[in-house]
Design a protein around this motif. Structure first.
Motif, PDB file in Angstrom:
ATOM      1  N   THR A  64       0.687  -1.073  -0.075  1.00 37.48           N
ATOM      2  CA  THR A  64       0.089  -0.087   0.117  1.00 37.48           C
ATOM      3  C   THR A  64       0.398   1.112   0.003  1.00 37.48           C
ATOM      4  OG1 THR A  64      -2.055  -1.147   1.488  1.00 37.48           O
ATOM      5  CG2 THR A  64      -1.321   1.425   1.422  1.00 37.48           C
ATOM      6  N   ALA A  79      -8.998   7.116   0.660  1.00 38.94           N
ATOM      7  CA  ALA A  79     -10.318   6.403  -0.468  1.00 38.94           C
ATOM      8  C   ALA A  79     -10.340   7.144  -1.813  1.00 38.94           C
ATOM      9  CB  ALA A  79     -10.793   6.265  -0.115  1.00 38.94           C
ATOM     10  N   VAL A 115      -7.040   7.794  -3.890  1.00 35.48           N
ATOM     11  CA  VAL A 115      -6.365   6.594  -4.448  1.00 35.48           C
ATOM     12  C   VAL A 115      -7.457   6.536  -5.320  1.00 35.48           C
ATOM     13  CG1 VAL A 115      -6.782   3.879  -4.047  1.00 35.48           C
ATOM     14  CG2 VAL A 115      -6.156   5.312  -2.476  1.00 35.48           C
ATOM     15  N   GLU A 162      -6.158   4.332  -8.910  1.00 32.36           N
ATOM     16  CA  GLU A 162      -7.441   3.314  -9.937  1.00 32.36           C
ATOM     17  C   GLU A 162      -8.663   3.318 -10.727  1.00 32.36           C
ATOM     18  OE1 GLU A 162      -9.386   1.574  -4.780  1.00 32.36           O
ATOM     19  OE2 GLU A 162     -10.541   2.132  -6.020  1.00 32.36           O
ATOM     20  N   THR A 165     -10.505   0.024  -1.041  1.00 31.05           N
ATOM     21  CA  THR A 165     -10.633   1.297  -0.099  1.00 31.05           C
ATOM     22  C   THR A 165     -12.444   0.566   0.983  1.00 31.05           C
ATOM     23  OG1 THR A 165     -11.256   3.092  -0.905  1.00 31.05           O
ATOM     24  CG2 THR A 165      -9.239   2.791  -0.800  1.00 31.05           C
ATOM     25  N   MET A 195      -4.884   2.749   6.966  1.00 34.83           N
ATOM     26  CA  MET A 195      -4.994   2.645   5.216  1.00 34.83           C
ATOM     27  C   MET A 195      -3.756   2.846   4.610  1.00 34.83           C
ATOM     28  SD  MET A 195      -8.363   3.060   2.374  1.00 34.83           S
ATOM     29  CE  MET A 195      -9.596   2.076   3.597  1.00 34.83           C
ATOM     30  N   LEU A 229      -4.866  -1.529   1.862  1.00 33.96           N
ATOM     31  CA  LEU A 229      -5.426  -1.584   0.874  1.00 33.96           C
ATOM     32  C   LEU A 229      -5.705  -3.139   1.072  1.00 33.96           C
ATOM     33  CD1 LEU A 229      -4.273   0.987  -1.561  1.00 33.96           C
ATOM     34  CD2 LEU A 229      -6.156   0.946  -0.777  1.00 33.96           C
ATOM     35  N   TYR A 235      -6.742  -5.801  -3.005  1.00 29.57           N
ATOM     36  CA  TYR A 235      -6.410  -6.182  -3.851  1.00 29.57           C
ATOM     37  C   TYR A 235      -7.061  -7.269  -4.523  1.00 29.57           C
ATOM     38  CZ  TYR A 235      -6.750  -1.218  -4.912  1.00 29.57           C
ATOM     39  OH  TYR A 235      -6.901   0.112  -4.592  1.00 29.57           O
TER      40      TYR A 235
END
Length: 488
Positions: free
Chosen positions: A88, A216, A219, A224, A233, A259, A264, A266
């Motif tokens: 992250t 978030a 990100v 993203e 997130t 965070m 994170l 994925y």
């Protein structure tokens, strides 16, 4: 001493891997797939339940999965979502790179410029913490604020995960800044890399203040959406989530405040997009994160959290690992080979990150082929039982001048010999490392370990003593020297 200030660069030299690269088009799971057996071996060795990996080469991605995302439940797949831990931090560093390119901040800025008053403690020896210090892990900030052990009542290792998650339920950004204002720097900023979740949490807060958006949202905005990754997130459907384990099921690290440092989540399909973007480096911000800011690739360097080093054939490669209470992760990429890999597993603890790094090295050699010079050196040393390491290395380098042996690679080689009960061969390798790196405390410490293993007590004491002269904080050398002195 086997551990160091960064994850060890692993010698990708297992005898079974001294073979040519296999066709990348070979599909996962078909007869003859050389990777499937290694995933099964990893699950057994690491006592892991599941693993998912993505291998990217020339823009193509191949997925491999083994085991289960949930014990007794769904199997691991490219859609399984894992906690990626400290990987992250490379995302947070990339957001900072965008802020720098937009001229919202400068890399050398004192971070206190973007905080309220009251943070005089974020300076030591006349040197304030800068953004560069944060992304090179040399901020000297403590690992966690408050300290996860002493600050939470010294819970046992088994109690710690649940205690941390419960504590952060009611812990606000204001609480963090209050505690940060009481923290002490462990060193002069910029001097030495050390792991710090606190630093990346602080960076996340500063970036949110600069942009006026939650972490978030940043990100999603900068990573993203441009890379067409799913959200990592927010709430993720339970059927896609891997349950993390460390013997037993661990609580998820779904804590907003943590965070930016390691929160994170994925799957490999999303992470493959991220690694492909790193390899292409078409985005100037991504390219900036890959520039060395601390150290040198000849040994090890750090960019925006990426650890940068030269492989055994002198190719540059980038890597990072991560871990939560129940998941471990590792990724690396070689831009010149347009190759990268990400490995995610639902098993926690630092040893698993090390095993993932080893597995990544094996798979790289399967897909791309092992470095020829390294294979020749291995054969030459084995033929002479390590009788003359310097001459063997010099002879191979005449034919393969690209052969690159940094301190950590040689150190890793020596420990493999030592753990394989070949102590005299290990002594020879470590002796070469000491000669090549005479001012390295770690090289002398490792040499002492091998000398001790062959019964050379006087030599071991001298080497441990030299390691302590070079680094008085080398606890391993101090402990081993005290033990040997008791036996005199």
């Amino acid at each position: 001493m086997k551990s160091g200030w960064l994850r060890r660069d692993l010698l990708k030299a297992a005898p079974a891997l001294a073979l040519g690269a296999v066709p990348f088009a070979l599909r996962a799971g078909v007869p003859g797939d050389p990777i499937a057996a290694r995933l099964d071996a990893f699950l057994n060795d690491a006592k892991a339940d599941g693993i998912s990996i993505a291998i990217v080469r020339d823009g193509l991605t191949r997925y491999h999965d083994a085991g289960f995302a949930v014990r007794g439940g769904a199997r691991a797949s490219k859609g399984t979502v894992y906690e990626i831990g400290s990987i992250t931090k490379t995302f947070t560093g990339l957001i900072l790179a965008h802020a720098i390119r937009e001229r919202r901040v400068a890399l050398t800025d004192d971070v206190r410029r973007y905080l309220p008053a009251g943070f005089d403690n974020l300076s030591k020896d006349g040197r304030a913490v800068t953004f560069a210090d944060i992304v090179t892990t040399s901020s000297a900030l403590p690992d966690n604020v408050p300290d996860w052990k002493a600050g939470l009542g010294n819970p046992s290792p088994a109690e710690l995960p649940q205690r941390v998650v419960e504590f952060y339920k009611d812990y606000t950004q204001g609480d963090f800044l209050r505690d940060l204002a009481k923290a002490s720097l462990t060193d002069t900023p910029g001097r030495e890399p050390r792991h710090s979740n606190t630093a990346s949490q602080l960076l996340g807060i500063v970036l949110s203040r600069i942009y006026g958006q939650p972490y978030a949202a940043l990100v999603a905005r900068f990573i993203e959406r441009p890379l067409r990754m799913r959200e990592g997130t927010g709430d993720i459907p339970i059927e896609r989530l891997a349950i993390g384990y460390d013997e037993k099921a661990m609580p998820p690290l779904a804590v907003p405040l943590i965070m930016p440092a390691g929160g994170l989540r994925y799957g490999t399909a999303d992470m493959a997009r991220y690694i492909n973007a790193q390899i292409a480096a078409d985005d100037p911000a991504i390219l900036q994160t890959q520039q060395p800011l601390w150290g040198t690739p000849d040994h090890q360097a750090i960019g925006f959290h990426w650890i940068i080093a030269k492989a055994a054939d002198s190719r540059l490669y980038y890597r990072h690992s991560g871990g939560s209470f129940g998941c471990s992760s590792y990724c690396e990429f070689y831009p010149s080979q347009r190759y990268g890999i990400v490995l995610l597993t639902n098993r926690g603890n630092g040893d698993v990150q090390y095993q993932l790094e080893q597995l990544a090295g094996e798979i790289h050699d399967i897909v791309c082929g092992a470095p020829v010079g390294l294979a020749q050196l291995r054969r030459a040393l084995e033929a002479t039982d390590y009788a003359d390491v310097p001459d063997s290395i010099a002879a191979v380098r005449q034919r393969h001048p690209e052969l690159h042996l940094n301190e950590d690679r040689v150190n890793e080689w020596g420990y493999r010999l030592l753990f394989g009960k070949r102590a005299r061969a290990a002594v020879a390798i470590f002796a070469y490392n000491v000669a090549a790196n005479p001012l390295s405390a770690n090289a002398h410490d490792s040499y002492a370990d091998a000398l001790s293993a062959i019964g050379d007590k006087a030599g071991a004491m001298a080497a441990y003593g030299r390691a302590l002269e070079l680094n008085p904080n080398n606890d391993h050398s101090a402990e081993r020297l005290a033990e040997l002195r008791k036996g005199t």
